[in-house]
Design an enzyme around this catalytic site. Structure first.
Site, PDB file in Angstrom:
ATOM      1  CD  GLN A  96       0.176  -0.122  -2.920  1.00 24.86           C
ATOM      2  OE1 GLN A  96      -0.974   0.256  -2.779  1.00 24.86           O
ATOM      3  NE2 GLN A  96       1.013   0.471  -3.745  1.00 24.86           N
ATOM      4  CB  VAL A  98      -0.808 -10.278  -4.134  1.00 22.25           C
ATOM      5  CG1 VAL A  98      -1.387  -9.235  -3.189  1.00 22.25           C
ATOM      6  CG2 VAL A  98      -1.535 -10.239  -5.481  1.00 22.25           C
ATOM      7  CG  ASP A  99       3.750  -9.857  -8.418  1.00 23.95           C
ATOM      8  OD1 ASP A  99       3.493  -8.864  -9.125  1.00 23.95           O
ATOM      9  OD2 ASP A  99       4.725  -9.888  -7.625  1.00 23.95           O
ATOM     10  CG  HIS A 114      -2.328  -4.710  -0.352  1.00 24.25           C
ATOM     11  ND1 HIS A 114      -2.368  -3.850  -1.431  1.00 24.25           N
ATOM     12  CD2 HIS A 114      -2.447  -3.940   0.748  1.00 24.25           C
ATOM     13  CE1 HIS A 114      -2.511  -2.605  -0.988  1.00 24.25           C
ATOM     14  NE2 HIS A 114      -2.555  -2.636   0.341  1.00 24.25           N
ATOM     15  CB  CYS A 125     -10.675 -22.585  11.968  1.00 23.21           C
ATOM     16  SG  CYS A 125      -9.514 -23.378  10.847  1.00 23.21           S
ATOM     17  CB  CYS A 144     -10.923 -25.517   6.385  1.00 23.49           C
ATOM     18  SG  CYS A 144      -9.893 -25.758   7.837  1.00 23.49           S
ATOM     19  CB  CYS A 147     -13.053 -25.920  10.836  1.00 23.84           C
ATOM     20  SG  CYS A 147     -13.003 -24.628   9.569  1.00 23.84           S
ATOM     21  CB  THR A 188       2.048   2.628  -6.221  1.00 19.82           C
ATOM     22  OG1 THR A 188       0.803   2.589  -5.527  1.00 19.82           O
ATOM     23  CG2 THR A 188       2.944   3.711  -5.659  1.00 19.82           C
TER      24      THR A 188
HETATM   25  C1  BV8 Z   1      -8.168  -0.565   5.348  1.00 18.74           C
HETATM   26  C2  BV8 Z   1      -5.687  -7.022  -2.809  1.00 18.74           C
HETATM   27  C3  BV8 Z   1      -9.050  -0.102   7.492  1.00 18.74           C
HETATM   28  C4  BV8 Z   1      -6.697  -7.274  -3.828  1.00 18.74           C
HETATM   29  C5  BV8 Z   1      -5.713  -4.687  -2.531  1.00 18.74           C
HETATM   30  C6  BV8 Z   1     -11.833   6.453   1.602  1.00 18.74           C
HETATM   31  C7  BV8 Z   1     -10.670   7.172   1.803  1.00 18.74           C
HETATM   32  C8  BV8 Z   1      -9.493   6.535   2.190  1.00 18.74           C
HETATM   33  C9  BV8 Z   1      -9.487   5.164   2.385  1.00 18.74           C
HETATM   34  C10 BV8 Z   1     -10.642   4.479   2.154  1.00 18.74           C
HETATM   35  C11 BV8 Z   1     -11.809   5.088   1.791  1.00 18.74           C
HETATM   36  N1  BV8 Z   1     -12.773   4.139   1.660  1.00 18.74           N
HETATM   37  C12 BV8 Z   1     -12.236   2.917   1.957  1.00 18.74           C
HETATM   38  C13 BV8 Z   1     -10.955   3.133   2.265  1.00 18.74           C
HETATM   39  C14 BV8 Z   1     -10.020   2.179   2.601  1.00 18.74           C
HETATM   40  C15 BV8 Z   1      -9.601   1.366   1.379  1.00 18.74           C
HETATM   41  C16 BV8 Z   1      -9.122   2.232   0.237  1.00 18.74           C
HETATM   42  O1  BV8 Z   1      -8.010   2.718   0.256  1.00 18.74           O
HETATM   43  N2  BV8 Z   1      -9.986   2.432  -0.761  1.00 18.74           N
HETATM   44  C17 BV8 Z   1      -9.592   3.259  -1.886  1.00 18.74           C
HETATM   45  C18 BV8 Z   1     -10.011   2.565  -3.183  1.00 18.74           C
HETATM   46  C19 BV8 Z   1     -10.251   4.628  -1.692  1.00 18.74           C
HETATM   47  N3  BV8 Z   1      -8.494   0.605   1.879  1.00 18.74           N
HETATM   48  C20 BV8 Z   1      -8.756  -0.552   2.476  1.00 18.74           C
HETATM   49  O2  BV8 Z   1      -9.854  -1.053   2.549  1.00 18.74           O
HETATM   50  C21 BV8 Z   1      -7.543  -1.208   3.129  1.00 18.74           C
HETATM   51  N4  BV8 Z   1      -7.921  -1.541   4.461  1.00 18.74           N
HETATM   52  O3  BV8 Z   1      -8.079   0.607   5.104  1.00 18.74           O
HETATM   53  O4  BV8 Z   1      -8.564  -1.058   6.587  1.00 18.74           O
HETATM   54  C22 BV8 Z   1     -10.472   0.172   7.079  1.00 18.74           C
HETATM   55  C23 BV8 Z   1     -11.413  -0.812   7.261  1.00 18.74           C
HETATM   56  C24 BV8 Z   1     -12.739  -0.540   6.882  1.00 18.74           C
HETATM   57  C25 BV8 Z   1     -13.082   0.686   6.289  1.00 18.74           C
HETATM   58  C26 BV8 Z   1     -12.106   1.669   6.075  1.00 18.74           C
HETATM   59  C27 BV8 Z   1     -10.785   1.411   6.473  1.00 18.74           C
HETATM   60  C28 BV8 Z   1      -7.172  -2.460   2.371  1.00 18.74           C
HETATM   61  C29 BV8 Z   1      -6.581  -2.070   1.038  1.00 18.74           C
HETATM   62  C30 BV8 Z   1      -6.039  -3.308   0.348  1.00 18.74           C
HETATM   63  C31 BV8 Z   1      -6.994  -3.713  -0.731  1.00 18.74           C
HETATM   64  N5  BV8 Z   1      -6.414  -4.823  -1.459  1.00 18.74           N
HETATM   65  N6  BV8 Z   1      -5.171  -5.739  -3.104  1.00 18.74           N
HETATM   66  C32 BV8 Z   1      -5.999  -7.859  -5.002  1.00 18.74           C
HETATM   67  O5  BV8 Z   1      -4.943  -7.347  -5.419  1.00 18.74           O
HETATM   68  O6  BV8 Z   1      -6.544  -8.831  -5.480  1.00 18.74           O
HETATM   69  S1  BV8 Z   1      -5.404  -3.175  -3.198  1.00 18.74           S
HETATM   70  C33 BV8 Z   1      -5.082  -3.366  -4.833  1.00 18.74           C
HETATM   71  O7  BV8 Z   1      -4.968  -2.055  -5.302  1.00 18.74           O
HETATM   72  C34 BV8 Z   1      -3.765  -4.035  -5.173  1.00 18.74           C
HETATM   73  O8  BV8 Z   1      -3.035  -4.372  -4.007  1.00 18.74           O
HETATM   74  C35 BV8 Z   1      -2.970  -3.021  -5.920  1.00 18.74           C
HETATM   75  O9  BV8 Z   1      -1.656  -2.994  -5.523  1.00 18.74           O
HETATM   76  C36 BV8 Z   1      -3.659  -1.798  -5.515  1.00 18.74           C
HETATM   77  C37 BV8 Z   1      -3.715  -0.812  -6.676  1.00 18.74           C
HETATM   78  O10 BV8 Z   1      -2.787   0.008  -6.497  1.00 18.74           O
HETATM   79  P1  BV8 Z   1      -1.448  -0.009  -7.380  1.00 18.74           P
HETATM   80  O11 BV8 Z   1      -0.582  -1.122  -6.943  1.00 18.74           O
HETATM   81  O12 BV8 Z   1      -0.959   1.369  -7.259  1.00 18.74           O
HETATM   82  O13 BV8 Z   1      -1.844  -0.368  -8.865  1.00 18.74           O
HETATM   83  P2  BV8 Z   1      -2.571   0.554  -9.952  1.00 18.74           P
HETATM   84  O14 BV8 Z   1      -2.910  -0.325 -11.116  1.00 18.74           O
HETATM   85  O15 BV8 Z   1      -3.651   1.332  -9.270  1.00 18.74           O
HETATM   86  O16 BV8 Z   1      -1.456   1.610 -10.414  1.00 18.74           O
HETATM   87  C38 BV8 Z   1      -0.351   1.170 -11.160  1.00 18.74           C
HETATM   88  C39 BV8 Z   1       0.514   2.395 -11.373  1.00 18.74           C
HETATM   89  O17 BV8 Z   1       1.697   1.964 -12.016  1.00 18.74           O
HETATM   90  C40 BV8 Z   1      -0.132   3.414 -12.302  1.00 18.74           C
HETATM   91  O18 BV8 Z   1       0.027   4.709 -11.718  1.00 18.74           O
HETATM   92  C41 BV8 Z   1       0.667   3.319 -13.593  1.00 18.74           C
HETATM   93  O19 BV8 Z   1       0.866   4.579 -14.209  1.00 18.74           O
HETATM   94  C42 BV8 Z   1       1.980   2.791 -13.108  1.00 18.74           C
HETATM   95  N7  BV8 Z   1       2.691   1.958 -14.074  1.00 18.74           N
HETATM   96  C43 BV8 Z   1       2.177   1.096 -14.986  1.00 18.74           C
HETATM   97  N8  BV8 Z   1       3.188   0.486 -15.653  1.00 18.74           N
HETATM   98  C44 BV8 Z   1       4.346   0.971 -15.133  1.00 18.74           C
HETATM   99  C45 BV8 Z   1       4.044   1.905 -14.131  1.00 18.74           C
HETATM  100  N9  BV8 Z   1       4.983   2.562 -13.438  1.00 18.74           N
HETATM  101  C46 BV8 Z   1       6.268   2.286 -13.728  1.00 18.74           C
HETATM  102  N10 BV8 Z   1       6.644   1.413 -14.673  1.00 18.74           N
HETATM  103  C47 BV8 Z   1       5.723   0.735 -15.394  1.00 18.74           C
HETATM  104  N11 BV8 Z   1       6.116  -0.144 -16.330  1.00 18.74           N
HETATM  105 ZN    ZN Z   2     -10.795 -24.061   9.100  1.00 14.28          ZN
END
Ligand code: BV8
Ligand code: ZN
Length: 242
Positions: A96, A98-99, A114, A125, A144, A147, A188
């Site tokens: 997930q 993007v780095d 992602h 475009c 762009c 376009c 995650t």
């Molecule tokens: C989609 C790009 C179809 C941005 C990202 C209701 C129910 C279910 C789903 C949905 C809903 N409402 C809307 C949805 C869909 C939505 C969604 O899931 N929403 C959630 C918030 C409820 N999903 C979408 O929209 C996806 N598309 O479903 O399309 C659709 C279309 C329309 C309507 C509905 C469905 C698209 C999802 C992608 C979004 N883009 N990233 C950016 O990054 O700039 S997501 C973003 O969140 C990042 O990618 C990131 O990866 C992610 C967060 O998650 P994690 O990676 O888990 O990171 P987080 O910080 O949360 O957790 C870190 C964990 O690591 C922690 O637990 C921590 O304890 C642990 N940790 C910390 N340090 C350590 C560690 N573990 C080990 N070692 C360490 N050192």
């Molecule tokens: Zn273009």
């Protein structure tokens, strides 16, 4: 500590999230407190947010480009690349993040669910995404050349579908049938779909499920094995390569 046996019968899908890059100094998603400039991140990581204020969105991504450019893979990334070398085509990494740190650590079989912070595409475009590390100056929205439309980060935002080919590649790997299916999620919170649903798909297929995470995320009980701690410390010690 329990050991994850990786042998000639193992087919392993790994899912990583922001936690795997935390020890490299990349802020986790929640680490940003889920808010940025007192706004929910979804407002800067969604198509609506981009339409409403592309300058603010480019400020968010340019800042992250600036921050991510100076960081390096940590031992957790390196361990995953070693597992891939051991398992070959019986290994797949869905991230997930993007780095781009997995690729810099040597991982090749990577699906960037992602998108990628260092790619830019046209919002208007069909011109293919370009490699782009540019940190755009405050207030600019790049255009762009073909376009004249606004360029956008090649990132999957909330509300946007993931790439069908990416999802297909993961689905094909899961249902391939050869060997013993194992799934490991690391760093995650399991908050974002459809990535958060992979563990359920694996359980339906009778696969073994592991979670390596700093704190128990919301879906921890859906995993058969839970190893708590830092991925950079745990992943290099977790697997027995047989
Ligand atoms: C989609 C790009 C179809 C941005 C990202 C209701 C129910 C279910 C789903 C949905 C809903 N409402 C809307 C949805 C869909 C939505 C969604 O899931 N929403 C959630 C918030 C409820 N999903 C979408 O929209 C996806 N598309 O479903 O399309 C659709 C279309 C329309 C309507 C509905 C469905 C698209 C999802 C992608 C979004 N883009 N990233 C950016 O990054 O700039 S997501 C973003 O969140 C990042 O990618 C990131 O990866 C992610 C967060 O998650 P994690 O990676 O888990 O990171 P987080 O910080 O949360 O957790 C870190 C964990 O690591 C922690 O637990 C921590 O304890 C642990 N940790 C910390 N340090 C350590 C560690 N573990 C080990 N070692 C360490 N050192
Ligand atoms: Zn273009």
């Amino acid at each position: 500590m329990k050991s994850l046996i990786l042998d000639s019968s193992t087919r392993l899908l790994v899912l990583t999230g922001a936690g795997v890059s935390a020890e490299s100094g990349v802020p986790t998603f929640r680490g940003m407190g889920g808010l940025w400039e007192n706004r929910p991140v979804e407002e800067v990581a969604s198509p609506q947010g981009f339409t409403e204020d592309p300058v603010r969105v480019w400020r968010f991504y340019s800042q992250r480009r600036e921050g991510a450019a100076g960081v390096h893979p940590n031992p957790g990334h390196t361990a995953l690349a070693e597992w891939e070398r051991h398992l070959g085509d019986r290994f797949l990494l869905a991230t997930q993040n993007v780095d781009g740190l997995h690729q810099r650590a040597g991982s090749q079989r990577v699906v960037e669910m992602h998108g990628n912070l260092f790619k830019t595409r046209c919002s208007n475009c069909e011109r293919p995404p370009m490699d782009d590390t540019t940190v755009y100056p405050e207030g600019t929205v790049p255009r762009c050349g073909a376009c004249g439309g606004s360029l956008r980060p090649h990132i999957v935002w909330f509300g946007e579908n993931l790439d069908e080919a990416d999802l297909g590649r993961i689905g094909e790997f899961l249902t391939r049938g050869d060997g013993k299916l194992v799934f490991l999620a690391a760093g995650t919170s399991g908050a974002v779909w459809p990535a958060a649903g992979l563990v359920d798909q694996v359980r339906k297929l009778g696969g073994e499920t592991w979670l390596v995470n700093f704190d128990p995320p919301e879906n921890a009980e859906r995993f058969r094995h839970f190893v708590q701690g830092r991925s950079g410390e745990l992943l290099p010690r977790l697997a027995t390569l047989a």
